[in-house]
Each structure stands twice: as C-alpha cells, then as structure tokens.
Design an enzyme around this catalytic site. Sequence first.
Site, short mmCIF file in Angstrom:
data_model
loop_
_atom_site.label_atom_id
_atom_site.label_comp_id
_atom_site.label_asym_id
_atom_site.label_seq_id
_atom_site.Cartn_x
_atom_site.Cartn_y
_atom_site.Cartn_z
N GLN A 142 0.99 -0.65 0.10
CA GLN A 142 0.02 -0.26 -0.01
C GLN A 142 0.57 1.26 -0.07
OE1 GLN A 142 -3.86 0.24 2.71
NE2 GLN A 142 -2.37 1.70 3.17
N THR A 143 1.66 1.27 1.04
CA THR A 143 2.72 2.79 1.61
C THR A 143 3.57 2.86 0.15
OG1 THR A 143 2.82 2.28 3.50
CG2 THR A 143 3.93 3.74 2.65
N GLY A 182 6.12 -5.33 3.98
CA GLY A 182 7.00 -6.52 4.42
C GLY A 182 7.45 -7.48 3.55
N GLN A 335 11.72 2.22 42.03
CA GLN A 335 12.00 1.46 41.11
C GLN A 335 10.30 1.23 40.84
OE1 GLN A 335 14.62 0.37 39.71
NE2 GLN A 335 14.56 -1.44 38.78
N ARG A 338 8.04 3.10 39.25
CA ARG A 338 8.58 3.10 38.25
C ARG A 338 7.43 2.27 37.77
NH1 ARG A 338 14.68 3.78 38.32
NH2 ARG A 338 13.84 3.98 35.95
N GLY A 406 23.04 -0.24 33.85
CA GLY A 406 23.79 -0.52 32.60
C GLY A 406 23.82 -1.90 32.23
N THR A 427 4.02 3.70 14.25
CA THR A 427 3.62 4.15 12.80
C THR A 427 3.05 3.11 12.33
OG1 THR A 427 6.47 5.34 13.43
CG2 THR A 427 5.84 5.21 11.12
N GLU A 429 0.83 0.41 10.27
CA GLU A 429 -0.43 0.29 10.42
C GLU A 429 -1.25 1.57 10.60
OE1 GLU A 429 -1.48 -2.84 9.17
OE2 GLU A 429 -2.83 -1.27 8.68
N ASP A 431 0.39 5.28 11.71
CA ASP A 431 0.82 6.57 12.22
C ASP A 431 -0.32 6.80 13.79
OD1 ASP A 431 2.98 9.05 12.91
OD2 ASP A 431 0.76 9.90 13.05
#
Length: 669
Positions: A142-143, A182, A335, A338, A406, A427, A429, A431
């Site tokens: 499509q794109t 893809g 922790q 979050r 780290g 992005t 399917e 944006d």
Amino acid sequence: MAAVDGGEVDHLAGERATAHFDVDAMKVAWAGSRHAVEVNDRMARLVASDPVFRKDTRTMLSRKELFKDTLKKAAHAWKRIVELRLTEEEANLLRLYVDQPGYVDLHWGMFVPAIKGQGTEEQQKKWVPMAYKFQIIGCYAQTELGHGSNVQGLETTATFDPNTDEFVVHSPTLTSSKWWPGGLGKASTHAVVYARLITQGKDYGIHGFIVQLRSLDDHSPLPGITLGDIGGKFGSGAYNSMDNGVLRFDHVRIPRDQMLMRLSQVTREGKYVHSDVPKQLLYGTMVYVRQTIVADASKALSRAVCIAVRYSAIRKQFGSQAGGPETQVLNYKTQQSRLFPLLASAYAYRFVGEWLKWLYTDVMQKLEAKDYSTLPEAHACTAGLKSVTTSATADAIEECRKLCGGHGYLNSSGLPELFAVYVPACTYEGDNVVLLLQVARFLMKTVSQLASGKQPVGTTAYMGNIQYLMQCKSAVNTAGDWLNPAAIKEVFEARALRMAVNCAQNISKAPSQEEGFSELSPDLLESAVAHVQLIIVTKFFEKLQQDIIGHGVKEQLQNLCNIYALFLLHKHLGDFLSTGCITPKQGALANEQLGRLYAQVRPNAVALVDAFDYTDHYLSSVLGRYDGDVYPALYAEAWKDPLNETVIPDGYQEHLRPLLKQQLKFSRL
Ligand SMILES: CCCCCCCCCC/C=C\CCCCCC(=O)SCCNC(=O)CCNC(=O)[C@H](O)C(C)(C)COP(=O)(O)OP(=O)(O)OC[C@H]1O[C@@H](n2cnc3c(N)ncnc32)[C@H](O)[C@@H]1OP(=O)(O)O
Ligand SMILES: Cc1cc2nc3c(=O)[nH]c(=O)nc-3n(C[C@H](O)[C@H](O)[C@H](O)COP(=O)(O)OP(=O)(O)OC[C@H]3O[C@@H](n4cnc5c(N)ncnc54)[C@H](O)[C@@H]3O)c2cc1C
C-alpha cells in the site's frame, strides 16, 4: 513452570514463596482459558527445544546472514506445522514464539486477510488455497515513497484496457514507488497492490489488486517490475530480519479478475460498479491488523516487564550495614513506582485486547448482515487503542531498559532488540498521531450529535450522561475512597467528556470547522487519549465482574486495575484538575493510595510476571531468566561476542601498534 531452558537453582524461589495467590490460576486469567495456557505452553516449548529456532547470537549476524536465518526458520516452522498437523491456532502460536519478524507475518497477517476481506467468493476460492499451501507468498503493498498516512494520495495507477480485458499497473513517478511493504523486498511472489483505478477515463480512487511479482520457477522479477530491499533499519537484529521492499511497475498487465471485487467491480466493458456498502470497507484489512496490534502490545510489554521485575528482584545496591545484605532494587519505592504501573498496564492491555477482539468479531458479523452502523466505532476503537497501547508500550520497554541499569543496555538483556523491533508499531498500520486524530474526529461528531438528542452508544454511551458529567464533583474524601470503581469511572468519564466538549466549543469559534480542527489538533489528541484511556480502565473493571477463579487472583487483578487507573490519574493530573473533575487534595489522596497499592504488589511481583508463562527462549534475556541466575549468564554471554574470538583484535597491527609505538614529536608533550 515455563522455563524449559533454565538452570537447577531457583534464585527467585524466595520471591515466589511470598505470593498471595495461585499462579496457575492467574495464568488462566492472563491467557483467557485453561486451553489457551496449555496450547501456548506446548507451542512455546516446541520452539524452545528446537535448535533451529535458537536466537542467542541473532544480534551479531550480518544483514545477509540474518535474512537467510529468517528464511531458514520460516521454512522449518512450516515443516513442523505440516509434520505435526498443527491447527491454525497452534501454527499462529508457533510462529509467534519463533519470534523473528519475517515475510510470513505479512503473508498470514495481511495478504491472506486482504483477499478474504476484499475478494469475491470466486477470488477467495482461487487464491486462498494457494496461499494456505505456500504455493505463493504474498505481501501488502500500500505505502509509497511519497505517501503512507494519506491513503487517498497514493499515485500508482491501474488503468483498465477494454481491448485486452486487463488492467495496466504503472508507477508514474518516483514517489509512486511502493516503499516499506514487509516481505516485498526479497521473498514475496505476489502482492495485494493498492492503486488508483482508472476506467473509461475516470479516476475512481484507491482499490486493491492481486499482482504477481516474481516467477514461480526461478523467483526472478517479472517483466516491467523493479524490486529490491529498502535498506537497513534501526537496531541490531530486530526488524532487519524483514525484507521491507521497494517496487516499481512499468505498464504491467494483469487480468481484470485480479482486481479485488467484493466491494466494487469493473465490468468487461469497463463500467465501474460500486456495491451498496461503505467505501471505508476498503480499509478493512487495516482495521483487522490494528486489532491484532493491540493484543501484541500486551505481549511486548509483559515481556519487558517480566525481565525488569525478575532482574530487579535479583539486583542489589546499597543498604549494606556492617556486612549485612544489600537492598534488592525492587524494594526501592522509586523502582516500584516506575515498574508496577507498567506491570498493571500489561494486564490492562491484555484485557482490552481481548475485548477488542470480541468487538471486531461482533462488527464483522453485523457487516455480513449488512448492518454498517457500528463501523465508525470499530474504526475509532481500533485506531485509538492501537495508538495509545503501542506508544505506551514503546515508552515502557525503554523504561524497563533503564530500570535494569547498565546491564539493560546490553543486547543480551533482550531489551534493546525488543525496543527496536517494537518501536515501529507506533508508525506502521497508521501513524499514532494520525490515528488519534481519527478518534478525535469521531468524538467531535458524537458531541455535535448530542445537541440533536441522538443517544450515543457503545464506548461513547457515557457522553449521553452529559448533564451530570459536565458539573459533577468527585466525592472522594480519603485515600481509600479511590478504591471504589464508581469513583474512578466517574472522574475518567467526566475528564474525557469535558475535554471533548471544550474542544468542540473552541472549534465552533473558528472561521470554519476545518480550520478549527487544525488549530485545535494538539488539544484534540489529548482529548482522544483521555477517551481511549477511559475505554481501557472500563474494560479492566468489566473484566473484574467476570467469573475469575483461583485463590487470590481477583484481589491481585483488582490491585492492578486500581494501579493502572490511579497511575493515569497521577500522570495526567493536569487534565483532571483543569477540567475541575477533582481537587488538588483528591489528586494527592490518589497518589497516597497508589503508594499503598505498590506495597501490596511488592510480594507478588515475581509471581505476577511468572503468570505470563514465558519460556527463557521467548524472553531471550539473561536478566529475565526464570531461575534468576543472572551473573554467570551475563559473564558467559560476553564471551560469545565475535570481538572475543581472538585475544588480540583485528586491526591491532595497522592501527593500535603504530599508535602505541610512535615517537613523541610534539615539544609540549
Ligand atoms: C524481539 C523479536 C520480536 C518479534 C516480534 C515479531 C512481530 C512483528 C511482526 C510484524 C507485525 C506486523 C507487521 C507490520 C505491518 C504493517 C503494515 C502496514 O503498515 S500497512 C499500511 C498501513 N497504512 C495505514 O495505516 C495508513 C493510515 N491511513 C489511513 O488509514 C487513512 O488514510 C486515514 C484514516 C488516515 C484517512 O482516510 P481518508 O479516507 O483519507 O479520509 P478521512 O479521514 O476523510 O475519512 C473518511 C471517513 O472514513 C472513516 N474511516 C477512515 N478509516 C476508516 C476505517 N479503517 N474503517 C472505517 N471507517 C474509516 C473516517 O472516520 C471518515 O468517516 P466520516 O464519517 O466521514 O467522518
Ligand atoms: C517497520 C515498518 C513496516 C511497514 N510495513 C508496511 C507494509 O507491510 N505495507 C505497507 O503498505 N506499509 C508498511 N509500512 C508503512 C507504514 O504503514 C507507514 O510508514 C505509516 O502508515 C506512516 O506513514 P508515513 O510513513 O507516510 O508517515 P508520514 O505521514 O509521512 O508521517 C510523518 C509525520 O507527519 C505527521 N503527520 C502526517 N499526517 C498528519 C496529519 N494529517 N496531521 C498531523 N500530523 C501528521 C506524522 O504524525 C509524523 O509525525 C511499514 C512501515 C514501517 C516503519
């Protein structure tokens, strides 16, 4: 226990022993049924125990090696599917656990659904069996280079030639080159190509066509077709296993019956006939895929959270006094604040994904019966939920990487690759901003219809309660009051409605609707997010009304649901305050309650991620190992790096030795 490749010692046994609920029953709640647990587990183990599906050195492969490895895995997966006579459900899960993006995702995920959704019965009979047997490989083209979001702006043409009963497919400009699909670059033999249909001199806009791209004998591109891969993408390994492609047509002829003709047809004479169905059904494949992407969000997020929770229980820093044990980083309140909202979000997305699948099936049944009334809501829900869940998941994977300090930055943690594979979901399917503006458009339409007395239904039904919701004040007095689902739902509904009504009022002051919409678009995005978050919270509460079995399972889910909602309230406090839904004091009480809920999750955290039932193979992370034996695994993993193949690195003689042996020439040194 899912860790088929874990070690003997369970370093997380202590954590598992503190759980207040039945983990096996939670697995059922997470997977949806005991059958789903069993089949997931069986397919995950099948993949984990097969050496062809190893992926521990994937990030060290060159692009060519990685692509070949993907072809090998896809072919081997197919062989196993056929040999073991797997059902469609089992085959889909096997591919999921192979966990390497490749052409098969687009073949099964978009090419086949596009033909099923937009092809006539005759076309389905011809093409689907070939696709099911892999006699052809298909993608979704499509794109284009110049246009992705704006589907109506695509430039590829398909011009009907009545002399030969064919369409002539052509790429008139560079920007009309198909770009991104893809599987297109190297693997596909066929594509569903979206092009402007021109017949009898008139442009009828975008339609789908089945086009053969490569020879079924030697795989070479057919005459008039230019094909290739568009190049390397973000991250090591990751989405680079996929051959996203470029495609140009030079007057390529295809038979008329390769136009997908379920929604509209071109007759032998070249007359265009549109059936009595909404044009938007052309976008049906995108709606289908957006719905599956929401389910994938909970998979990706739960995977990252599983790694971060287990590692946070193993990792210790500070707190040692007089040689005593150091503190597990999972015990730090920062922790927890979050990480636990991300854990709660994984569960929330899982349940809203389940609901969205139901909604999609329901809408499809209605469409079959020629009832198109629920199509706009299906579009808004799939677009909005795709957008909100993928953006939050991409951010959350990155947060989990930071939560692992780290070591999270090492490829062997699994998190960099997971992020790199996942982030394009924001992005592809559609944006996420473009999709949220579609939701906003739907909301503005719904608000404008309220004045005419039309009662909104489905996920906008709450807007019908406008008289109350525009002026209500939350009655929350204590932190504990925030545990009342009605209190939470009321403020989420009031916030979403007030934001939508504010936008609608401001748009109405603009010179035109279009200008107002454009000027207000940043606010409209926030309004759309508020509406979608309300859907997720509501569906989580509805899940809790269902029959949930197992010791302590419902209590844990209740905690997670409250965390999800109150975390959103805390994060978007500005919205709730500025719309007058709550007072600053009530906002502070919500935060106080959140802290209490985190404390209740803490002893259950490891068991709550065990309930995802992921194998070590699928997690692909030394930090997220089921047995928690992190340090020996990290140490061993480092030696697998190609740089460690030799003690003295390549380049030493040319670039290091001369430097180290140079004569000092600068006087100031
Ligand atoms: C560590 C290893 C992990 C491994 C994991 C492996 C997993 C990875 C596997 C890979 C998975 C997936 C692969 C990814 C595939 C990606 C494929 C693609 O990206 S395909 C291309 C997708 N493209 C898009 O999504 C384009 C987005 N654009 C649009 O959809 C449309 O252009 C638009 C909706 C933005 C605008 O449409 P348009 O018609 O131009 O205009 P309007 O806005 O005016 O809309 C008119 C009218 O239609 C309604 N509408 C729009 N869309 C729909 C719809 N889909 N269904 C129903 N109705 C729709 C819209 O609301 C308007 O209605 P009104 O009533 O007139 O207001
Ligand atoms: C990994 C990957 C796989 C893909 N696979 C496929 C595939 O298999 N088949 C296929 O056909 N396509 C595929 N695509 C393409 C994908 O669908 C498009 O990239 C996507 O729809 C976004 O379109 P775009 O690239 O044109 O972005 P653009 O629209 O150019 O976006 C650029 C910026 O403009 C903003 N923007 C655009 N329009 C508006 C607006 N109206 N209002 C406000 N802001 C706006 C966006 O928010 C964004 O910030 C794939 C893409 C990726 C990254």
